[in-house]
Scaffold this motif. Structure first.
Motif, mmCIF file in Angstrom:
data_model
loop_
_atom_site.group_PDB
_atom_site.id
_atom_site.type_symbol
_atom_site.label_atom_id
_atom_site.label_comp_id
_atom_site.label_asym_id
_atom_site.label_seq_id
_atom_site.Cartn_x
_atom_site.Cartn_y
_atom_site.Cartn_z
ATOM 1 N N ILE A 148 50.921 41.625 34.095
ATOM 2 C CA ILE A 148 50.964 41.970 32.664
ATOM 3 C C ILE A 148 49.569 42.459 32.292
ATOM 4 N N ARG A 149 49.510 43.569 31.580
ATOM 5 C CA ARG A 149 48.229 44.114 31.133
ATOM 6 C C ARG A 149 48.266 44.263 29.617
ATOM 7 N N VAL A 150 47.270 43.707 28.938
ATOM 8 C CA VAL A 150 47.106 43.855 27.491
ATOM 9 C C VAL A 150 45.803 44.601 27.284
ATOM 10 N N GLU A 151 45.867 45.744 26.590
ATOM 11 C CA GLU A 151 44.655 46.522 26.347
ATOM 12 C C GLU A 151 44.419 46.634 24.846
ATOM 13 N N PHE A 152 43.220 46.219 24.432
ATOM 14 C CA PHE A 152 42.783 46.365 23.047
ATOM 15 C C PHE A 152 41.851 47.569 23.012
ATOM 16 N N SER A 153 42.033 48.450 22.017
ATOM 17 C CA SER A 153 41.180 49.637 21.952
ATOM 18 C C SER A 153 40.753 49.923 20.517
ATOM 19 N N ARG A 154 39.534 50.484 20.429
ATOM 20 C CA ARG A 154 38.990 50.935 19.143
ATOM 21 C C ARG A 154 38.022 52.054 19.471
ATOM 22 N N SER A 155 38.322 53.251 18.964
ATOM 23 C CA SER A 155 37.485 54.417 19.247
ATOM 24 C C SER A 155 37.369 54.581 20.757
ATOM 25 N N THR A 156 36.163 54.478 21.320
ATOM 26 C CA THR A 156 35.998 54.610 22.769
ATOM 27 C C THR A 156 35.868 53.256 23.462
ATOM 28 N N ASP A 157 35.922 52.162 22.710
ATOM 29 C CA ASP A 157 35.807 50.815 23.287
ATOM 30 C C ASP A 157 37.170 50.356 23.805
ATOM 31 N N ARG A 158 37.177 49.702 24.960
ATOM 32 C CA ARG A 158 38.397 49.173 25.563
ATOM 33 C C ARG A 158 38.117 47.771 26.103
ATOM 34 N N VAL A 159 39.057 46.859 25.874
ATOM 35 C CA VAL A 159 39.018 45.531 26.473
ATOM 36 C C VAL A 159 40.396 45.309 27.085
ATOM 37 N N THR A 160 40.429 44.984 28.367
ATOM 38 C CA THR A 160 41.688 44.781 29.071
ATOM 39 C C THR A 160 41.775 43.341 29.557
ATOM 40 N N VAL A 161 42.910 42.702 29.256
ATOM 41 C CA VAL A 161 43.211 41.374 29.779
ATOM 42 C C VAL A 161 44.339 41.589 30.778
ATOM 43 N N PHE A 162 44.043 41.327 32.048
ATOM 44 C CA PHE A 162 44.982 41.633 33.127
ATOM 45 C C PHE A 162 45.381 40.332 33.823
ATOM 46 N N CYS A 163 46.688 40.042 33.872
ATOM 47 C CA CYS A 163 47.207 38.840 34.522
ATOM 48 C C CYS A 163 48.111 39.285 35.664
ATOM 49 N N ASP A 164 47.788 38.847 36.890
ATOM 50 C CA ASP A 164 48.654 39.199 38.019
ATOM 51 C C ASP A 164 48.943 37.970 38.870
ATOM 52 N N TRP A 165 50.079 38.007 39.551
ATOM 53 C CA TRP A 165 50.510 36.877 40.371
ATOM 54 C C TRP A 165 51.233 37.338 41.633
ATOM 55 N N HIS A 166 50.938 38.520 42.144
ATOM 56 C CA HIS A 166 51.663 39.027 43.305
ATOM 57 C C HIS A 166 51.244 38.375 44.612
ATOM 58 N N ASP A 167 50.025 37.836 44.718
ATOM 59 C CA ASP A 167 49.555 37.215 45.955
ATOM 60 C C ASP A 167 49.407 35.698 45.844
ATOM 61 N N GLY A 168 49.913 35.097 44.804
ATOM 62 C CA GLY A 168 49.768 33.653 44.628
ATOM 63 C C GLY A 168 49.971 33.279 43.181
ATOM 64 N N PRO A 169 49.353 32.176 42.741
ATOM 65 C CA PRO A 169 49.500 31.768 41.344
ATOM 66 C C PRO A 169 48.842 32.783 40.411
ATOM 67 N N PRO A 170 49.246 32.802 39.147
ATOM 68 C CA PRO A 170 48.690 33.780 38.209
ATOM 69 C C PRO A 170 47.169 33.687 38.092
ATOM 70 N N HIS A 171 46.553 34.855 37.992
ATOM 71 C CA HIS A 171 45.107 34.979 37.830
ATOM 72 C C HIS A 171 44.858 35.945 36.674
ATOM 73 N N VAL A 172 43.972 35.566 35.751
ATOM 74 C CA VAL A 172 43.676 36.400 34.581
ATOM 75 C C VAL A 172 42.252 36.942 34.697
ATOM 76 N N ASP A 173 42.114 38.240 34.438
ATOM 77 C CA ASP A 173 40.817 38.901 34.512
ATOM 78 C C ASP A 173 40.608 39.677 33.207
ATOM 79 N N VAL A 174 39.448 39.528 32.593
ATOM 80 C CA VAL A 174 39.121 40.248 31.346
ATOM 81 C C VAL A 174 38.031 41.253 31.653
ATOM 82 N N GLN A 175 38.277 42.519 31.305
ATOM 83 C CA GLN A 175 37.307 43.575 31.554
ATOM 84 C C GLN A 175 37.002 44.320 30.247
ATOM 85 N N THR A 176 35.733 44.608 30.027
ATOM 86 C CA THR A 176 35.307 45.380 28.876
ATOM 87 C C THR A 176 34.699 46.676 29.371
ATOM 88 N N TYR A 177 35.146 47.790 28.835
ATOM 89 C CA TYR A 177 34.581 49.078 29.197
ATOM 90 C C TYR A 177 34.696 50.051 28.065
#
Length: 177
Positions: A148-177
């Protein structure tokens, strides 16, 4: 006859241009909204330990005359209305005990500069409980069978909250770019 025909051509051209603009606008809005997902709010399970901790810190309320089971709500309860009932000769039946609930997983919230994403993290999968963009931010959600990917955006700012569980238990990663 020629001025009337000219006026009719102008009206017809106006109608065609208006119809084309309306169709283009509707198609654009529909395309943008199709990529946006808003999940309905979901009640978060409360464990017995959390309920006991909450009960010990909550202000006591007077006991009700008959035991009732209060459903979980996402909105504030309506204000109570006093009622009078005639005394009963027989005691009220005791309602059945609610079924034991097992927690669906571990509910965790991730606060970012762009908003807040809440996931229910199970042992082998995850679900998005809610996603709320911050003031001035917009949000977009993508879901597959393994992430599941949730992306927050404003103008050129982006924050992505990425949750994946394909290789094991769910793992959440937050990236700002």
């Amino acid at each position: 006859m020629a001025p009337m025909r000219r006026g009719l051509v102008h009206v017809l051209a106006w109608l065609l241009a208006t119809a084309a603009a309306t169709t283009l606008s509707w198609w654009g809005v529909r395309t943008v909204m199709a990529g946006t997902a808003y999940d309905p709010p979901r009640a978060v399970p409360i464990t017995a330990a959390e309920a006991a901790a909450h009960a010990s810190t909550a202000t006591p309320t007077p006991p009700s005359p008959t035991p009732t089971r209060t459903p979980r709500r996402t909105s504030p309860p309506p204000s109570p209305v006093p009622t009078r009932t005639a005394p009963s000769a027989t005691p009220a039946p005791t309602p059945p005990a609610p079924p034991a609930t097992t927690p669906a997983g571990d509910v965790k919230a991730y606060d970012t500069g762009g908003g807040r994403a809440v996931f229910d993290l199970g042992p082998a999968s995850a679900t998005l409980v809610s996603a709320t963009p911050g003031t001035g931010w917009s949000m977009q959600v993508w879901k597959t069978e393994t992430w599941i990917r949730v992306e927050f955006s404003r103008s050129t700012d982006r924050v992505t909250v990425f949750c994946d569980w394909h290789d094991g238990p769910p793992h959440v990663d937050v990236q700002t770019y």
